[in-house]
Every structure is written in structure tokens, then in C-alpha cells.
Design an enzyme around this catalytic site. Sequence first.
Site, PDB file in Angstrom:
ATOM      1  N   ASP A 415      42.335  46.638  38.871  1.00  0.00           N
ATOM      2  CA  ASP A 415      42.340  45.321  39.496  1.00  0.00           C
ATOM      3  C   ASP A 415      43.713  45.108  40.138  1.00  0.00           C
ATOM      4  O   ASP A 415      44.659  45.842  39.838  1.00  0.00           O
ATOM      5  CB  ASP A 415      42.072  44.269  38.414  1.00  0.00           C
ATOM      6  CG  ASP A 415      42.075  42.855  38.962  1.00  0.00           C
ATOM      7  OD1 ASP A 415      41.568  42.654  40.067  1.00  0.00           O
ATOM      8  OD2 ASP A 415      42.595  41.964  38.274  1.00  0.00           O
ATOM      9  N   LYS A 416      43.815  44.129  41.004  1.00  0.00           N
ATOM     10  CA  LYS A 416      45.115  43.861  41.646  1.00  0.00           C
ATOM     11  C   LYS A 416      45.830  42.679  40.992  1.00  0.00           C
ATOM     12  O   LYS A 416      46.883  42.843  40.382  1.00  0.00           O
ATOM     13  CB  LYS A 416      44.929  43.598  43.146  1.00  0.00           C
ATOM     14  CG  LYS A 416      46.257  43.395  43.897  1.00  0.00           C
ATOM     15  CD  LYS A 416      46.039  43.053  45.346  1.00  0.00           C
ATOM     16  CE  LYS A 416      45.681  41.610  45.539  1.00  0.00           C
ATOM     17  NZ  LYS A 416      46.807  40.688  45.280  1.00  0.00           N
ATOM     18  N   THR A 417      45.237  41.499  41.093  1.00  0.00           N
ATOM     19  CA  THR A 417      45.907  40.293  40.601  1.00  0.00           C
ATOM     20  C   THR A 417      46.008  40.309  39.083  1.00  0.00           C
ATOM     21  O   THR A 417      45.001  40.396  38.389  1.00  0.00           O
ATOM     22  CB  THR A 417      45.140  39.042  41.050  1.00  0.00           C
ATOM     23  OG1 THR A 417      44.994  39.081  42.476  1.00  0.00           O
ATOM     24  CG2 THR A 417      45.881  37.791  40.649  1.00  0.00           C
ATOM     25  N   ASN A 831      36.689  38.812  34.963  1.00  0.00           N
ATOM     26  CA  ASN A 831      35.955  39.428  36.068  1.00  0.00           C
ATOM     27  C   ASN A 831      36.087  40.956  36.077  1.00  0.00           C
ATOM     28  O   ASN A 831      35.416  41.629  36.854  1.00  0.00           O
ATOM     29  CB  ASN A 831      36.446  38.855  37.407  1.00  0.00           C
ATOM     30  CG  ASN A 831      37.926  39.099  37.633  1.00  0.00           C
ATOM     31  OD1 ASN A 831      38.681  39.248  36.677  1.00  0.00           O
ATOM     32  ND2 ASN A 831      38.341  39.141  38.874  1.00  0.00           N
TER      33      ASN A 831
END
Length: 1202
Positions: A415-417, A831
Amino acid sequence: MGMDFSSLRTLISRYCAGEENCVDTRTVYIGHKEPPPGAEAFIQQRFPDNRIVSSKYTFWNFIPKNMFEQFRRVANFYFLIIFLVQLIIDTPTSPVTSGLPLFFVIIVTAIKQGYEDWLRHKADKAVNQCLVQVVQHGKLSRKHSRKLTVGDVVYVKEDESFPCDLILLSSSRDDGTCYVTTASLDGESSHKTYHAVQDTKAYKTEEEVNCIHATIDCEQPQPDLYKFRGNINIYMGNEPVSRSLASQNLLLRGATLKNTEYIYGVAIYTGMETKMALNYQSKSQKRSAVEKSMNAYLVVYLCILISKAVINTALKYVWQADPNRDEPWYNEKTESERQRHVLIRAFTDFLAFMVLFNYIIPVSMYVTVEMQKFLGSYFIMWDDEMFDEELGERAVVNTSDLNEELGQVEYVFTDKTGTLTENNMEFIECCVDGNVYVPHIICNGQVMPGAAGIDMIDTSPGPEAREREELFFRALCLCHTVQVKEEETVDGIKHGIHQGKSSSFYISSSPDEVALVEGMKRLGFTYLRLKEGQMEILNREDEIERFELLEVLTFDSVRRRMSVIVRSSTGELYLFCKGADSSIFPRVVSGKVEQIKARVERNAVEGLRTLCVAYRRLSPEQYEQVCHLLTRAKLEFQDQDKLVAEAYDLIERDLILLGATAVEDRLQEKAADTIESLHKAGMKVWVLTGDKMETAAATCYASKLFRRSTQILELTTKRTEEQSLHDVLFELSRTVLRHYGSMTCDASSGLSSEYIDYGLIIDGATLSAVMRPSQEDSNSGNYKEIFLEICRNCSAVLCCRMAPLQKAQIVKMIKSSKEHPITLAVGDGANDVSMILEAHVGIGIMGKEGRQAVRNSDYAIPKFKHLKKMLLVHGHYYYIRISELVQYFFYKNVCFIFPQFLYQFFCGFSQQPLYDTAYLTLYNISFTSLPILLYSLMEQHINIDILKKEPTLYRDIAKNSLLTWPIFIYWTVLGVYDAIVMFFGVYFLFDNTTFTSNGQMFGNWTFGTLVFTVLVFTVTFKLVLDTHYWTWINHFVIWGSLVFFVVFSLLWGGIIWPFLNYQRMYYVFMQMLSSGPAWLSIILLITASLLPDVVKKVFWRALWPTNTERIQSADKLYKGQLSEFTPLAALHPPPRTGDHQRGSGTQRNPRRSETPNKKIMFTRWQRAPDYRTFTPLLRFTDGSRHPRPGNAYNGAGPETSV
């Protein structure tokens, strides 16, 4: 396994209540009060109590259920059958030899699983026994949580968790709202706002709440946390008042009340019907590649075992064809034996041979592997380098079954954030009608003197622009769900008030919102509070402005925007809307769209998170129409979500664009270094994010996922609008396959400058088209394969605008591709849970989005940077250790049983055991198990620092390289060779029967004991030769196990044991040791057994050394000091012929971001020195020797500490 009792109880209770036909709704009577006569029929339904059950066993079913589960394992079931055969028929060995190891494994596993379930029972009891306050007869009373029933009115105080799913009736706040954190449910640690029923929010005391006369009609329990539909009917007069209920009225079990003194709520779902219980997701059992190899090897050895039994059975009857051999004078058959059918006798003999040779299947290997995984996991948790002082957290191991899989990862999905970035938002700038405002540089609308270098489109707005600027600031101060938290009070004095202004802080469900409100505060507009439906703002002139909050159109991931409708003090009605640029621009009818769009694109390229802000003035008639739309949609029971979305879509139109904001989410510490190390280790890194393409791409460049030289391939909606998906895919495929020849294994890591480095960007919409292409296109079936082929030839892939389910689909697609690579997913939020569960290995980051990812992961780490050590060090070690453990177990069991097979040729296939029963039983349990267990826990074939600084060493163990069939066959052949040497070496020694000095002859038990002694010492010394890392514990266990064998043999054969019926081993061992030739034979046979393996290793290392073996040689040469030297970030060898050839290490050109003044050295391996990445302290000065090109190692990058 099976249905738990609570679910069964629910089904029975529903059936008894006449609900055998499943109904869609339930009726809840608040406070268990019947509706007024004539209102509706009173049907008392039965619901489960509030008991939570997470345990697997009960006191009554533990033994049968646990035994059933354990004997589902093939090895356990096989040994049970062997044990039963030994009990039923006359076999050559005692049932104890099979039963003892089996029962040891079963009992240890049962104790472990029983203890874990006892902990679950204990946790359940703590939850079920906690006291809850309930309103009864107008007073608060306490009862155990498990005794709560649907319809009870519950009182919850601040910082308490909700005991069941509640509909919010009222709260301590005047506006009927309360603030809740749902970190334990969906991973979101930020505060969320929930609303009380409009007609009951005024009831603040127990007496008032007790007077509520109402019923709730709502849907049956379902696991979706974000969906709820229902109606409440309040009986105030003759006609009941009906209000709609939605998810913002539902407080979920497990969530915690925050920033609100107390609330009253009515229980509607209890126990195992709460949404939290329905979301208990039993993680599918993940199996590592090593375990699959173990099972394959087990099948091979089972075939070998059956072959041995069949061969010996056949040869026995060939041998017994001669009557003199069949029935010698000293062993005549009984009458019953003569009359038995030959097939029955043959089958019995086959079973007896199976029992005799069954030790080739190592049952103790399974318990050793379990212990190694369980104990080994503590080394990860105890690692001080993976402790984060800021969070105060260590690495967590949720499952120890996948330790070795950390050393086999080929694809990393991140994931990034919050994973690559800190998820700590900072307001950078805003743009209003083309005017750029930067806090601290432009303050209160005035340009500061130091702002000359700032890129300003217009720094002197006119009167009209100033009005729009203030409208923009007000929009951001009003369009949010931020709550204000005052400083704590101490001794009745509220802290945090300075000069009459509160320095309170903001809390919200979104860190972006907090950053925007704080940014506005720095630009002169301060959001103060929401009080009695009025939002208060402190403007630049220190005047308080009040706006009545009329409606909130909440944010959702489909619309990607939110809106508020407010009324100003002058009576004007405004709709303020903020959201993603792709969501706002299509709805705008006026404003400086092009200028703002250009600024948004520029900020996105720089990696900033952007939002656009727009507004619309509403007339009273339009507002009435809006209210009517929303009310009608919310009251509709069926398709409520769809109708609300349609209403929002009609309201949020004809907007006027005001401006845009830019917020920065900083990259985590050493994230770039970690990604670069993973690339060097041969892993492909994919970033899966919901952010827009430009923002995500900028983060990928900053984190070194993409390099400036990377050729970016785009597979996005914008591109597929210009060309068909078919054409785009085939064009990209031709592009990457044109250079396929240069895409070697090493090149794929992106370290060479001699090939084109490709990076792919794809968005969620295009991915959906690739995964589910239209049926009209005849070529659509190949899209998935073409896409996979493109991805395989890209060093990095960025997937943006991804939904959580799409993340899992991507991981599943790569998992199921023809190479079946090992995948790892890492994320920090709820998520990311789907892809964490889907990947072979799931890793959760302990970030700011709660603990949902951490709880559902296999491993949890505080920061992304810790992934480097987790994989390159721990994963490397665990794979090396367990692969040696597996091969060694099969090897030592071949050495153990093959002499038994050969012995049958010399005892007339009579099933005579070669070894004594005690030796058969204790060989795998005591004599040879501890040394390999300790090896598998402590072995470090290469120093930790070298593994961290040389990521390329990870490639040496890739693709399960130490458990391939050739290596397995080598170990098996080595075991057979050692067995032949041991057996025939002792056999030829026994040709001289007068073996002792006093002329005594040796018997068959002495023969077997001598073979067994050579066997134990040989397999132990084999492990000694393979051990690189020696501690006092290694010495104690290895030499201690040999001493234990000798002492046991002396005691076993030196004492008359009264409980034994026979004493065939009495004085055998001591008699054997009294013979000089026996001592000589032991030494010679051990040497002869180990010699081929030693010679093979010496020649192999000399002729075809791996990178690992070269490092080992250098480390020994320099006495373990290589780890103290800093690796190179860039290589600068002196110019010479052949420099441009690429080898296994792949040289590369230095980049601007790297330190250019590092020095190099070359060390001497074999005859020619190689360039290595250590300090000049070890440089050879012998100019006559020239380094061999192509073996350069690369450092870990500029972030490596010196």
C-alpha cells in the site's frame, strides 16, 4: 471445525419462534415495552443472548475433536495404522517403537492447541462477565454483558466500548451526536460522528429515557460494517412518528465512545449476531513452499517403503521355496501356520516388513518442525532492531507457520498511504482562482518578505477575488466532519486557553481534513466548534461567524466527495463541496477551471494529495426541494443506499469552482532504501493504492520504485479512451518483448544501465476491463495473459485508483499465474486486509489506521523499513535452517533404515530387526533430534550485517532452491551410500569371528549395535560439518547428545532391568568397546562415510562457488570482520578491458542521489580478486593480480549508516 453452539442455538431459537422461513426484518421493542393497543401486533421474537464465543473446543469435545483434526494429517494417520498393525499381528518390533513417538507428537500438539484455546476461553469469559449499565424501571442497574438481550436500553460512558450493536437514542451533547473510534473493527483510529434519533435526542436522564415508547424495524444481521437500514416508530400521540435509521445511527460492538460524556442506546444485535462477530474471519490455512516439498518427499519415501516391503516379501517366498529353508529343524511351524492360505501369510509378512521399515518416514520431523517454527518466531519478536521507540512497538508474529516463506518472496505488494508514507498530513498550499497561498509565507492574505522565490500566479488579489478567497477559506472551515477536543482540565482549570483563544486540537475520521482545517487556521480562519447545530468560525478580524449546519452529505469512496449545506447569519444558503479533482471538475459550470487544473496537476506530479473545493448558492425553494429529496430517500427501506446516492447526485450539480488544496504525506524513513534493497534481492515491488495516478507516481519516484531512467508504460483510462484496450495491450506487449533478450534475471532488478528499465502504471477502471473483458471482443480471452506478460517484464508496477477488492484480485492473479510465485502483501489499514489475507505472506504495518491489518496479518512490523531485515535476514536464515532440517531428517532416516533392509538378505528375510527396540525408539526422539533442532534455531551461515548490506545474496535461495529434486536426490543417495558403508564395513569386519582378545565371538546384537554406533556418530558429524555458527550451546548439545548415547548404551546394557522379559543387550555395548578392532572400525567407517560429501563440497566451492560461498570464504579469511565494513553505494573500478561485461552482481552507474566519494576494494577469492563493496582497509596492493570482471556487489544505498 463445524458449527459452533451459538450458531446452532440461534437456528433452533428461530425455528422455535416460527422463523423457519427466513425473514428479512426484525422488530425490536425498546425497553421490552409492548406497542399501544391497535398500533401493531405484538410478536415477541427470540434472539440470542450477548455471549461471545471465539473458542474452538469445549471441555467435552476437546479430546475427540482434537484427535480427529490431528489424525487428518497423513503422517499421523499413517503411524496410527502402523501402531495398530503392530498390536494386531506378530511383528518384529514392539508397538512401543511406533506408539511412543506418535503419542509424543499427538500429546505435545494437543497441549499446545489446548493451551491456545484455553486462552481464548479466558478472553471470552473476561468479555462476557464484564458489567454493563442498563436502564430498568427508570434506574440504572448493572448486569453481566452476556445477559444483555435485544431491546435493553444501555448506558455507556466515555472511553467505554459498546457491549453490543446499539441504536443511538441520546447523548450528553446537545446536538445528539457522539464521537466514536472503530479501530478494532475497520482499522480506522480517527473519530467518527454518529447521530441520535431526532425525536429522542432530548432525553438525557434515566427517567426520561425509560419513558420512550417505540419499536424499531430493521434488517436481519449482516456483516457489512457500513450498511444498515431500519425505521423507528415512536408512539407520542395517536399516530406513531416514523423516522429512518441508517449506519450513522448504529453504534457497533467493539467501537469506543470518545469525546462524549455518555450515551443511551438500545440493543438491536447481540452476541454472535453483532457485526463484529459476523466479521470474525477465520483465516485460511496458509502452507509454505517448504511444507509442500516435505509432503512431496514424504510420498516418495512412502513409495520407497512399500517397494522395500514388496521386494522383501517376494524374496522371502523365493527363499522359502526350498523346504529346508522354509522350515528348518530349529524353527518348525505349528499346524495352524501350515494350514493358513499363502496369500494371507504373504499379506501378513508384507505388513510385518512395513512395520520393520516404517522408520524411514520421520514422524518426529513434524514435531521438530513445529518446535522450530514456534521457538524461531521469538527471535523475530526479540529483535531490538525491529523495535520502534516512537510507537513503543516490536514486531509481532501472528502465525509461525510461514517463517521460511519470508525467504522465498518474489513479489511484494505494498500500500502507499501509511505504508510507504507516514500518513501524517501537512498542509502545503492552496490555490484560489489562480492565486497561490502558502502558510507562513503568505499570512493573513499578506505576502511575507521571504516569499520572493515562491511561484505565485497573482499575489495581489482585487476586491472581488478577495471575497472569493474568503469564501474558499470559509468553505474549508465548514465542509468537514472535524471535531474540536479541548485540552484536559486539571483541578477545575481548563488548560490550553491563551489570550482568550482556545488552543484546542482537532480530531477527525480523516487526517486530510485535520490538515486542511489547521491550514486554514494558519491562514487566518479558525474553526472553533459545532454547538447546538451552529458552526463557529473566528475570522481574520477576530470576529466569530456562525453558520447553521443544515445537512451533511457524507463522503463515500464511490462519489469521492462530501458536501455540507449551511445557512449564514444573514440567511443565505450555501452548498459547499470538496472532493477529488476527477469528482469535482465534471460538476463545475464556472470558475477558473484551467488555471486550477494546471496547479492541481503540478502538485500531483510533486507527490502532493490534492482536493478541489466548489460551492453553490441555494434559494429557499431549492433547499426545500433538497430536503424533500433526502427525506424521501432516507425513509425508503428498500434500495435506500441507491436512492440516497441518486439524491446526492442531483444536489451536487451546477457548482462554481473556488480553488484547490495540496497536502503532503511524507515518505517514511528509509522507505527508499528498503525498496532498493528488495529490488537488488530480485523481488518485484508493486504499489497498490487508491490515490490518483500523478500523486502515486511521484511517491514511486521518491521511494526509488521508479528511477529517472525508467521508461513508464501507461495502461490507464485516458489511454484506452484514445485507443482500444486491445490495441494498447498489444502495443505495450510488443514494446517490452522487443527487449526481452536483455531482460535477464539480474536485469529485472533494475541495476544495470545497459537495458531499458520498464515501469507500468495501471488504474482500477482499466484493470477491471482487463480482468473482465467484454464478450463482444473475440480476442478478449487473451487480455489477462498479455497483461501478465507485460508485468513480468517490468521491474516495478504501480496500480492506482484501486478498490480494496481489486488489490486482492491483483495478488490472486499473480499467485495463480503459471510460475506460481511467492507473494507478500504489506499494508496498514482495513482496506489492505483483503490483499493481506490473499497473499502467501501478509504483513501489517502498525500505522495510524488502527490495528485491523495487524490483526489479520501473519506478521506485523512497526515501520516499512523493518521489512528489509524481516526478509533479507530473518527470511534468509529461516529458509536455510528449515531446508537443512528437512533434508537432514530424511537423510538420517535413510542411513537408519537402509542397513535394516540389507540385513534381511543375511537373515533369510525373517524380519529380524538389526537394532534393539530401545535404539529404534530413541534414535529420532533423543539421540539425533536436539542437534538439528538447535541448528535450525541458531545457524547463521553468513553474518547478519553482510546479509543486510548484500541483498543479492537473497537470490541464492530463491525459488525454493535448497529443496529441489536434485538436492533431495543427492541427500538420499548420500544416505544410501553411508548406510552401505556402515553395514558392509561392519559385515566384512565380522568375517573374523574371533573378534575379541579372549576369543569370544560377536553375535547379531553386537553387529547391530556396532552399525548403530557408527550411524549415530556419522549423522551427528555430518551436521557438525554443515554448521557455520558455533556457540557454547551448539557444543553442549552436539557433544552432549553423543555422550548421552554412550551413557545410555552403557546403562541399558550394564544393568539387569527387572521389568524386561529379555536382556538381549546385556553387556553387549561394553563387550563391543573392549575390542580394539571395533574402535578402529568405528573411526574408519565414520571417515569413509563423510569423505565423499567433504570432497564434493571442496571441489564444488572451488569450481562453481555461489555468491554465498564466496562471502563465507572471505569472512573466514578475515576472521568475521567483513561485516564491520560499509558497502559501496556506487562502484568506481579503474578503467580496464572487460569492465562493461555484466556478471551476477551487475555493476551500475552512480546516480545523482548517491554519494560519489565512496571508495572500493578488491579481495582475493580463488586465484583472481573480485571487486567487492568493503572499505579500503582490506584492499590488496598486489598489482600483479587483476580482478575478474563481472562479480561486483552493490551496496544498500546512501541511507546505509556508516
